[in-house]
Design a protein around this motif. Structure first.
Motif, PDB file in Angstrom:
ATOM      1  N   PHE A  68       0.826  -1.205   0.000  1.00 23.64           N
ATOM      2  CA  PHE A  68       0.000   0.000   0.000  1.00 23.64           C
ATOM      3  C   PHE A  68       0.865   1.261   0.000  1.00 23.64           C
ATOM      4  O   PHE A  68       0.511   2.267  -0.619  1.00 23.64           O
ATOM      5  CB  PHE A  68      -0.954   0.001   1.195  1.00 23.64           C
ATOM      6  N   LYS A  69       1.999   1.196   0.684  1.00 19.94           N
ATOM      7  CA  LYS A  69       2.915   2.342   0.675  1.00 19.94           C
ATOM      8  C   LYS A  69       3.522   2.543  -0.717  1.00 19.94           C
ATOM      9  O   LYS A  69       3.550   3.659  -1.247  1.00 19.94           O
ATOM     10  CB  LYS A  69       4.036   2.135   1.699  1.00 19.94           C
ATOM     11  N   LEU A  70       3.992   1.447  -1.305  1.00 16.95           N
ATOM     12  CA  LEU A  70       4.668   1.540  -2.599  1.00 16.95           C
ATOM     13  C   LEU A  70       3.717   1.970  -3.703  1.00 16.95           C
ATOM     14  O   LEU A  70       4.077   2.771  -4.575  1.00 16.95           O
ATOM     15  CB  LEU A  70       5.315   0.195  -2.954  1.00 16.95           C
ATOM     16  N   GLU A  71       2.477   1.444  -3.689  1.00 17.35           N
ATOM     17  CA  GLU A  71       1.554   1.853  -4.744  1.00 17.35           C
ATOM     18  C   GLU A  71       1.159   3.320  -4.559  1.00 17.35           C
ATOM     19  O   GLU A  71       0.968   4.045  -5.554  1.00 17.35           O
ATOM     20  CB  GLU A  71       0.337   0.938  -4.829  1.00 17.35           C
ATOM     21  N   GLY A  72       1.050   3.765  -3.312  1.00 20.39           N
ATOM     22  CA  GLY A  72       0.773   5.186  -3.083  1.00 20.39           C
ATOM     23  C   GLY A  72       1.859   6.067  -3.677  1.00 20.39           C
ATOM     24  O   GLY A  72       1.577   7.135  -4.252  1.00 20.39           O
ATOM     25  N   GLN A  73       3.132   5.643  -3.540  1.00 17.92           N
ATOM     26  CA  GLN A  73       4.241   6.390  -4.148  1.00 17.92           C
ATOM     27  C   GLN A  73       4.112   6.430  -5.670  1.00 17.92           C
ATOM     28  O   GLN A  73       4.366   7.462  -6.307  1.00 17.92           O
ATOM     29  CB  GLN A  73       5.570   5.744  -3.760  1.00 17.92           C
ATOM     30  N   LEU A  74       3.709   5.297  -6.276  1.00 20.38           N
ATOM     31  CA  LEU A  74       3.564   5.248  -7.736  1.00 20.38           C
ATOM     32  C   LEU A  74       2.449   6.167  -8.223  1.00 20.38           C
ATOM     33  O   LEU A  74       2.577   6.824  -9.263  1.00 20.38           O
ATOM     34  CB  LEU A  74       3.281   3.810  -8.192  1.00 20.38           C
ATOM     35  N   TYR A  75       1.331   6.212  -7.490  1.00 21.99           N
ATOM     36  CA  TYR A  75       0.225   7.062  -7.917  1.00 21.99           C
ATOM     37  C   TYR A  75       0.619   8.535  -7.876  1.00 21.99           C
ATOM     38  O   TYR A  75       0.181   9.323  -8.721  1.00 21.99           O
ATOM     39  CB  TYR A  75      -1.011   6.815  -7.039  1.00 21.99           C
ATOM     40  N   GLN A  76       1.446   8.885  -6.899  1.00 26.98           N
ATOM     41  CA  GLN A  76       1.926  10.262  -6.823  1.00 26.98           C
ATOM     42  C   GLN A  76       2.916  10.546  -7.945  1.00 26.98           C
ATOM     43  O   GLN A  76       2.913  11.627  -8.536  1.00 26.98           O
ATOM     44  CB  GLN A  76       2.576  10.504  -5.466  1.00 26.98           C
ATOM     45  N   ASN A  99      -4.355   8.815 -13.081  1.00 27.73           N
ATOM     46  CA  ASN A  99      -5.618   9.203 -12.436  1.00 27.73           C
ATOM     47  C   ASN A  99      -6.031   8.194 -11.359  1.00 27.73           C
ATOM     48  O   ASN A  99      -7.183   7.773 -11.274  1.00 27.73           O
ATOM     49  CB  ASN A  99      -6.747   9.337 -13.477  1.00 27.73           C
ATOM     50  N   MET A 100      -5.062   7.824 -10.512  1.00 28.12           N
ATOM     51  CA  MET A 100      -5.336   6.830  -9.474  1.00 28.12           C
ATOM     52  C   MET A 100      -4.997   7.347  -8.075  1.00 28.12           C
ATOM     53  O   MET A 100      -4.869   6.558  -7.127  1.00 28.12           O
ATOM     54  CB  MET A 100      -4.565   5.541  -9.763  1.00 28.12           C
ATOM     55  N   ASN A 101      -4.881   8.656  -7.924  1.00 30.58           N
ATOM     56  CA  ASN A 101      -4.567   9.209  -6.606  1.00 30.58           C
ATOM     57  C   ASN A 101      -5.669   8.943  -5.588  1.00 30.58           C
ATOM     58  O   ASN A 101      -5.425   8.984  -4.374  1.00 30.58           O
ATOM     59  CB  ASN A 101      -4.284  10.715  -6.704  1.00 30.58           C
ATOM     60  N   ASP A 102      -6.888   8.633  -6.079  1.00 29.30           N
ATOM     61  CA  ASP A 102      -7.965   8.318  -5.140  1.00 29.30           C
ATOM     62  C   ASP A 102      -7.734   6.977  -4.449  1.00 29.30           C
ATOM     63  O   ASP A 102      -8.428   6.638  -3.487  1.00 29.30           O
ATOM     64  CB  ASP A 102      -9.311   8.304  -5.871  1.00 29.30           C
ATOM     65  N   ARG A 103      -6.739   6.226  -4.915  1.00 33.32           N
ATOM     66  CA  ARG A 103      -6.411   4.941  -4.292  1.00 33.32           C
ATOM     67  C   ARG A 103      -5.312   5.084  -3.240  1.00 33.32           C
ATOM     68  O   ARG A 103      -4.863   4.087  -2.665  1.00 33.32           O
ATOM     69  CB  ARG A 103      -5.982   3.909  -5.350  1.00 33.32           C
ATOM     70  N   ARG A 104      -4.916   6.316  -2.956  1.00 36.32           N
ATOM     71  CA  ARG A 104      -3.949   6.557  -1.865  1.00 36.32           C
ATOM     72  C   ARG A 104      -4.744   6.612  -0.549  1.00 36.32           C
ATOM     73  O   ARG A 104      -5.112   7.673  -0.069  1.00 36.32           O
ATOM     74  CB  ARG A 104      -3.184   7.855  -2.115  1.00 36.32           C
ATOM     75  N   LEU A 105      -4.992   5.444   0.028  1.00 36.95           N
ATOM     76  CA  LEU A 105      -5.946   5.351   1.134  1.00 36.95           C
ATOM     77  C   LEU A 105      -5.299   5.339   2.509  1.00 36.95           C
ATOM     78  O   LEU A 105      -5.990   5.522   3.518  1.00 36.95           O
ATOM     79  CB  LEU A 105      -6.814   4.098   0.959  1.00 36.95           C
ATOM     80  N   LEU A 106      -3.991   5.112   2.589  1.00 39.25           N
ATOM     81  CA  LEU A 106      -3.348   5.095   3.911  1.00 39.25           C
ATOM     82  C   LEU A 106      -3.499   6.431   4.619  1.00 39.25           C
ATOM     83  O   LEU A 106      -3.629   6.487   5.859  1.00 39.25           O
ATOM     84  CB  LEU A 106      -1.864   4.733   3.779  1.00 39.25           C
ATOM     85  N   GLU A 107      -3.506   7.504   3.846  1.00 44.82           N
ATOM     86  CA  GLU A 107      -3.580   8.840   4.458  1.00 44.82           C
ATOM     87  C   GLU A 107      -4.954   9.119   5.057  1.00 44.82           C
ATOM     88  O   GLU A 107      -5.137  10.094   5.796  1.00 44.82           O
ATOM     89  CB  GLU A 107      -3.240   9.911   3.423  1.00 44.82           C
ATOM     90  N   PHE A 137       3.880  -1.719 -15.418  1.00 46.99           N
ATOM     91  CA  PHE A 137       3.353  -3.036 -15.079  1.00 46.99           C
ATOM     92  C   PHE A 137       2.271  -2.917 -14.002  1.00 46.99           C
ATOM     93  O   PHE A 137       1.289  -3.669 -14.019  1.00 46.99           O
ATOM     94  CB  PHE A 137       4.471  -3.958 -14.573  1.00 46.99           C
ATOM     95  N   TRP A 138       2.467  -1.992 -13.066  1.00 48.03           N
ATOM     96  CA  TRP A 138       1.486  -1.857 -11.993  1.00 48.03           C
ATOM     97  C   TRP A 138       0.160  -1.334 -12.527  1.00 48.03           C
ATOM     98  O   TRP A 138      -0.911  -1.804 -12.127  1.00 48.03           O
ATOM     99  CB  TRP A 138       2.005  -0.952 -10.871  1.00 48.03           C
ATOM    100  N   TYR A 139       0.218  -0.386 -13.452  1.00 46.15           N
ATOM    101  CA  TYR A 139      -1.031   0.117 -14.048  1.00 46.15           C
ATOM    102  C   TYR A 139      -1.738  -1.014 -14.801  1.00 46.15           C
ATOM    103  O   TYR A 139      -2.960  -1.157 -14.732  1.00 46.15           O
ATOM    104  CB  TYR A 139      -0.770   1.285 -14.995  1.00 46.15           C
ATOM    105  N   LEU A 140      -0.977  -1.831 -15.522  1.00 44.72           N
ATOM    106  CA  LEU A 140      -1.587  -2.946 -16.245  1.00 44.72           C
ATOM    107  C   LEU A 140      -2.278  -3.908 -15.281  1.00 44.72           C
ATOM    108  O   LEU A 140      -3.294  -4.516 -15.617  1.00 44.72           O
ATOM    109  CB  LEU A 140      -0.533  -3.696 -17.063  1.00 44.72           C
ATOM    110  N   TRP A 141      -1.736  -4.037 -14.080  1.00 43.53           N
ATOM    111  CA  TRP A 141      -2.300  -4.940 -13.079  1.00 43.53           C
ATOM    112  C   TRP A 141      -3.636  -4.411 -12.546  1.00 43.53           C
ATOM    113  O   TRP A 141      -4.588  -5.181 -12.394  1.00 43.53           O
ATOM    114  CB  TRP A 141      -1.298  -5.130 -11.944  1.00 43.53           C
ATOM    115  N   CYS A 142      -3.751  -3.123 -12.267  1.00 40.15           N
ATOM    116  CA  CYS A 142      -4.947  -2.627 -11.581  1.00 40.15           C
ATOM    117  C   CYS A 142      -5.444  -1.275 -12.065  1.00 40.15           C
ATOM    118  O   CYS A 142      -6.322  -0.686 -11.433  1.00 40.15           O
ATOM    119  CB  CYS A 142      -4.705  -2.572 -10.067  1.00 40.15           C
TER     120      CYS A 142
END
Length: 662
Positions: free
Chosen positions: A324-332, A338-346, A479-484
């Motif tokens: 969750f931390k690493l994907e949050g970094q990727l979205y930023q 357009n996936m910043n809404d998935r930064r949910l830890l904050e 690759f991460w975008y292709l995943w989700c």
């Protein structure tokens, strides 16, 4: 219809190419022989193609389906011996064909007259082999023969024991094989040849990886297989991303492995060192029950003891938080996704025990987050950073994993077109009105076929050592975008609700609304539009997908859009058996048409060998051709016709003196 006259101008225009072709066919005699050979091949029956999807690491079931050719071998055995052999004898012969080495061991233990057994069995196997090889040229069969027994098998295949003049000849060959102690080796060789000839080409519609314990074994089998291709699935892409060094993909691969208590592929298959992971998890979550992270285990025989379950739960939670931390970094880093809404830890409030999603506050099921800094929730702790660096190193230096990924690159792509069939794993993003949706990929808006090809280029760029390092890094992130990612053709849903499924009890938050393709694909006109966009032609053309399990137990039909679309994810993985009610589909495309084979759950290889049990399969006729399809009707036929046209031009060039015979 007479063939068009070949003009001198046409020969002059192609003279350079024809001179190169003449090196392979230096005389008129050789040219005419090859033309005759190719023309004859065009009039052989179309070879059999098999389509499988969503294997999810279920190696034993996959192996059995390959060995029995989705029941085709048993069907042929019944056609040949149905009136002369009892059901048990047919079952024993089929088991021998599927598992020759293991079955022979049982025979040696129980049969008191091995010589008689070999005499009878070899004659039966030769009859079966003659049947499955009948639609191939002698040349193609010869290339498939095991070198050790090539000459003997070829003689037996083309000399009938029904011919009085040949009975003694054939009989002596078989007796000599037995007398020289080579019968067991010969039986094994001819059984494997039958398996090989029963399937000419294997199409895998994605998702070799995930859940099951044997993805690496599936890849080992495919790496040696004679003719196969794959349309990458979302789970394949996740592992390919991990092998390329994408840390978020690595974290997700581990998380899914722990979720299903399946570390066999990681540890035994690819040698990924789990000691740093276990050490970190035990230290960080020593007093945490990690109750919501206990693994889901569908197969009781693979259930670990309680102590191991607790350790897996700790590792599961540890890597989930890191993901969750690493994907949050990727979205930023990639706002274009357009996936910043998935930064949910904050949004987590540990004091209140809540989180907020799309403006709604929910209670969370776990409030113990010792590694999350509320001020900087996406920063890894030094220990987490050290761990993910070690894991990345393990993935990058795993020779077997890197070799398997190279096989996926060599044999795979985002889509394939074979004999008027459009193959892809999941989706082609569409708008509500059925038009192809434009998706931004690295600043370029593309749709449909262009989207698939642009994505495939990016995947290959991540492994291209000649590419610019920045381009490779960007491609590796993708690759991460292709995943989700919401517009990924391998996902095509509004969001992946991994966080919600762990921490929010309200199941409304778990929903993942699908893209329009999944609804519109039920319409024949939409399928026609899509096939037109991909350039798929032919009277009998289809789209073949996997990805979304067909709920056969609820009456869902895998054949959609008036037969134009076939969805063949029937749930190979044990995790899906309760959902689908079956254990997978195999689509078989032979010279007479399409058959969809629905499989019941596979027990085990051991059970199949000991008791001759087969996968119980039912066959549904999807579409039968008005006439028997020949090689001439296939993609291979089109290639051969081009070769014939070139050879005819070379023949004219010889006869008119443009090129001299050597």
């Amino acid at each position: 219809m007479p063939k068009p006259t070949i003009s001198n101008r046409s020969i002059n225009g192609d003279l350079r190419y024809l001179k190169l072709l003449a090196r392979d066919f230096p005389t008129i005699s050789q040219v005419t022989t090859e033309i005759i050979n190719l023309e004859a091949i065009l009039h052989l029956p179309k070879p059999t193609e098999h389509f499988l999807a969503d294997l999810h690491g279920e190696y034993e079931a996959f192996q059995h389906v390959l060995r029995n050719a989705s029941g085709n071998i048993k069907r042929k055995v019944k056609e040949i011996f149905g009136n002369t052999l009892r059901e048990k004898e047919i079952r024993d012969l089929c088991t021998l064909i599927y598992y020759p080495k293991q079955k022979l061991e049982l025979v040696k233990q129980n049969d008191t007259d091995l010589s008689d057994y070999y005499q009878t069995t070899l004659n039966q196997l030769i009859a079966v082999c003659r049947n499955v090889s009948s639609k191939y040229t002698r040349s193609k069969v010869r290339k498939s023969l095991p070198p050790e027994f090539a000459y003997i098998i070829e003689e037996l295949l083309h000399e009938s024991s029904d011919d009085r003049n040949k009975q003694a000849y054939v009989g002596v060959i078989i007796q000599t094989i037995i007398g020289t102690g080579r019968a067991a080796g010969f039986v094994k060789a001819i059984c494997e040849l039958i398996q090989r000839l029963a399937i000419d080409q294997l199409h895998i519609l994605g998702d070799i990886f995930d859940r099951g314990p044997g993805a690496h074994l599936v890849m080992d089998t495919l790496s040696k297989y004679h003719h196969w291709d794959i349309q990458w699935g979302n789970h394949d892409i996740l592992w390919m991303g991990a092998a390329a060094g994408n840390k978020t993909c690595i974290a997700s691969v581990l998380r899914l492995s722990f979720r299903y208590a399946n570390t066999q592929t990681l540890e035994e298959g690819y040698g990924i060192n789990m000691v740093p992971m276990a050490t970190f998890a035990m230290e960080t979550y020593a007093n945490d029950p990690c109750s919501i992270f206990h693994p889901k285990i569908e197969d009781p025989s693979r259930r670990p003891n309680e102590k191991t379950c607790k350790l897996i739960a700790q590792m599961h939670k540890a890597i989930a938080i890191i993901q969750f931390k690493l994907e949050g970094q990727l979205y930023q880093k990639h706002p274009e996704w357009n996936m910043n809404d998935r930064r949910l830890l904050e949004t987590i409030d540990t004091q209140k025990g809540t989180c907020t999603i799309e403006g709604v506050t929910y209670p969370i099921t776990d409030c113990n987050f010792p590694t999350i800094n509320p001020e900087h929730p996406y920063d890894l702790t030094p220990e987490e950073q050290e761990l993910i660096d070690k894991l990345q190193h393990s993935f990058l230096i795993s020779d077997r994993l890197q070799t398997h990924v190279q096989q996926l690159l060599l044999h795979g792509g985002m889509y394939g077109i074979y004999n008027s069939n459009l193959l892809f794993h999941a989706s082609v993003p569409m708008n509500e009105d059925g038009t192809l949706k434009e998706v931004s990929v690295e600043g370029q808006n593309v749709a449909g076929r262009d989207l698939m090809e642009r994505v495939e280029q990016l995947v290959r760029t991540a492994y291209d050592e000649e590419a610019d390092s920045q381009e490779r890094n960007q491609a590796c992130d993708y690759f991460w975008y292709l995943w989700c990612g919401p517009d990924s053709p391998l996902f095509d849903k509004a969001k992946m609700t991994t966080f919600e499924r762990y921490f929010i009890a309200d199941k409304e938050t778990h929903k993942e609304p699908k893209g329009w393709y999944y609804t519109l694909r039920e319409k024949p006109e939409i399928c026609d539009h899509l096939m037109d966009a991909f350039g798929v032609t032919g009277k009998h053309r289809h789209i073949i997908n996997g990805h979304v399990p067909v709920r056969a137990s609820n009456g869902e039909n895998p054949i959609k859009a008036d037969g134009k679309l076939m969805v063949i994810d029937g749930g190979f993985a044990k995790a899906y058996h309760n959902t689908t009610g079956i254990a997978g589909y195999t689509l078989v495309y032979h010279s007479r048409g399409f058959q969809l084979v629905q499989h019941a759950p596979f027990t085990s290889t051991e059970e199949a060998i000991l008791n001759g049990t087969d996968i119980r399969s039912t066959t549904q006729i999807v579409e039968m051709m008005g006439h028997r399809a020949m090689v001439n009707d296939t993609d291979k036929g089109a290639e051969l016709r081009e070769q014939i046209a070139d050879l005819e031009k070379l023949l004219v060039a010889y006869r008119r003196g443009f090129i001299k015979e050597m």
